[in-house]
Scaffold this motif. Structure first.
Motif, short mmCIF file in Angstrom:
data_model
loop_
_atom_site.label_atom_id
_atom_site.label_comp_id
_atom_site.label_asym_id
_atom_site.label_seq_id
_atom_site.Cartn_x
_atom_site.Cartn_y
_atom_site.Cartn_z
N GLN A 13 0.82 -1.20 0.00
CA GLN A 13 0.00 0.00 0.00
C GLN A 13 0.86 1.26 0.00
OE1 GLN A 13 -2.55 -0.13 3.38
NE2 GLN A 13 -4.05 -1.39 2.35
N THR A 14 0.35 2.26 -0.67
CA THR A 14 1.05 3.53 -0.66
C THR A 14 0.73 4.27 0.64
OG1 THR A 14 -0.77 4.74 -1.69
CG2 THR A 14 0.83 3.68 -3.16
N TYR A 24 -0.52 7.18 0.89
CA TYR A 24 -1.85 7.80 0.74
C TYR A 24 -2.96 6.80 1.09
CZ TYR A 24 -6.02 9.74 -1.36
OH TYR A 24 -7.29 10.18 -1.56
N GLU A 25 -2.85 5.57 0.62
CA GLU A 25 -3.86 4.55 0.92
C GLU A 25 -3.94 4.26 2.41
OE1 GLU A 25 -2.39 1.50 -1.61
OE2 GLU A 25 -3.81 1.95 -3.22
N GLN A 26 -2.78 4.21 3.07
CA GLN A 26 -2.76 3.97 4.52
C GLN A 26 -3.42 5.13 5.26
OE1 GLN A 26 1.38 3.32 5.29
NE2 GLN A 26 1.22 1.10 5.03
N GLU A 35 -5.67 7.16 4.09
CA GLU A 35 -7.11 7.12 3.79
C GLU A 35 -7.81 6.05 4.63
OE1 GLU A 35 -10.70 8.23 1.97
OE2 GLU A 35 -8.78 9.23 2.19
N ARG A 36 -7.20 4.89 4.76
CA ARG A 36 -7.77 3.84 5.61
C ARG A 36 -7.85 4.29 7.06
NH1 ARG A 36 -4.53 -1.03 5.43
NH2 ARG A 36 -6.14 -1.89 6.74
#
Length: 103
Positions: free
Chosen positions: A2-3, A5-7, A9-10
């Protein structure tokens, strides 16, 4: 993998969910405490006229709707409905923009 940004966002979505649950539990605890107090007050002052049911019922409806929202049971305005409406409005806006270009 995961990038970053994805982390983030989660994490943001999980924090939002925790805040929603915390708000619901606060509402539920307030509902129980206040309505117990109203019930005791009613039974001590005028047990022949049980009025505490009315605020308990009214606030209870609100607590029920709050629970439905927090736990994802919204038969009328759920996530599917939101996504359909977003797509519908985006299509309408696209058609409106195309009609202005054609004039």
């Amino acid at each position: 993998m995961q990038t970053h940004y994805e982390q983030e966002e989660r994490f943001r979505l999980a924090k939002k969910r925790v805040d929603e649950l915390k708000g619901f539990y606060g509402n539920l605890v307030s509902y129980i405490v206040v309505n117990l107090g109203l019930m005791i007050l009613n039974l001590m002052t005028s047990p022949e006229h049980l009025w505490f049911f009315w605020p308990m019922f009214g606030w209870g409806v609100g607590v029920l709707f709050h629970a439905m929202k927090v736990y994802g049971f919204t038969p009328f305005f759920g996530k599917d409905w939101e996504e359909r409406k977003i797509r519908q409005f985006m299509e309408e806006e696209k058609k409106r923009n195309e009609s202005f270009k054609g004039e």
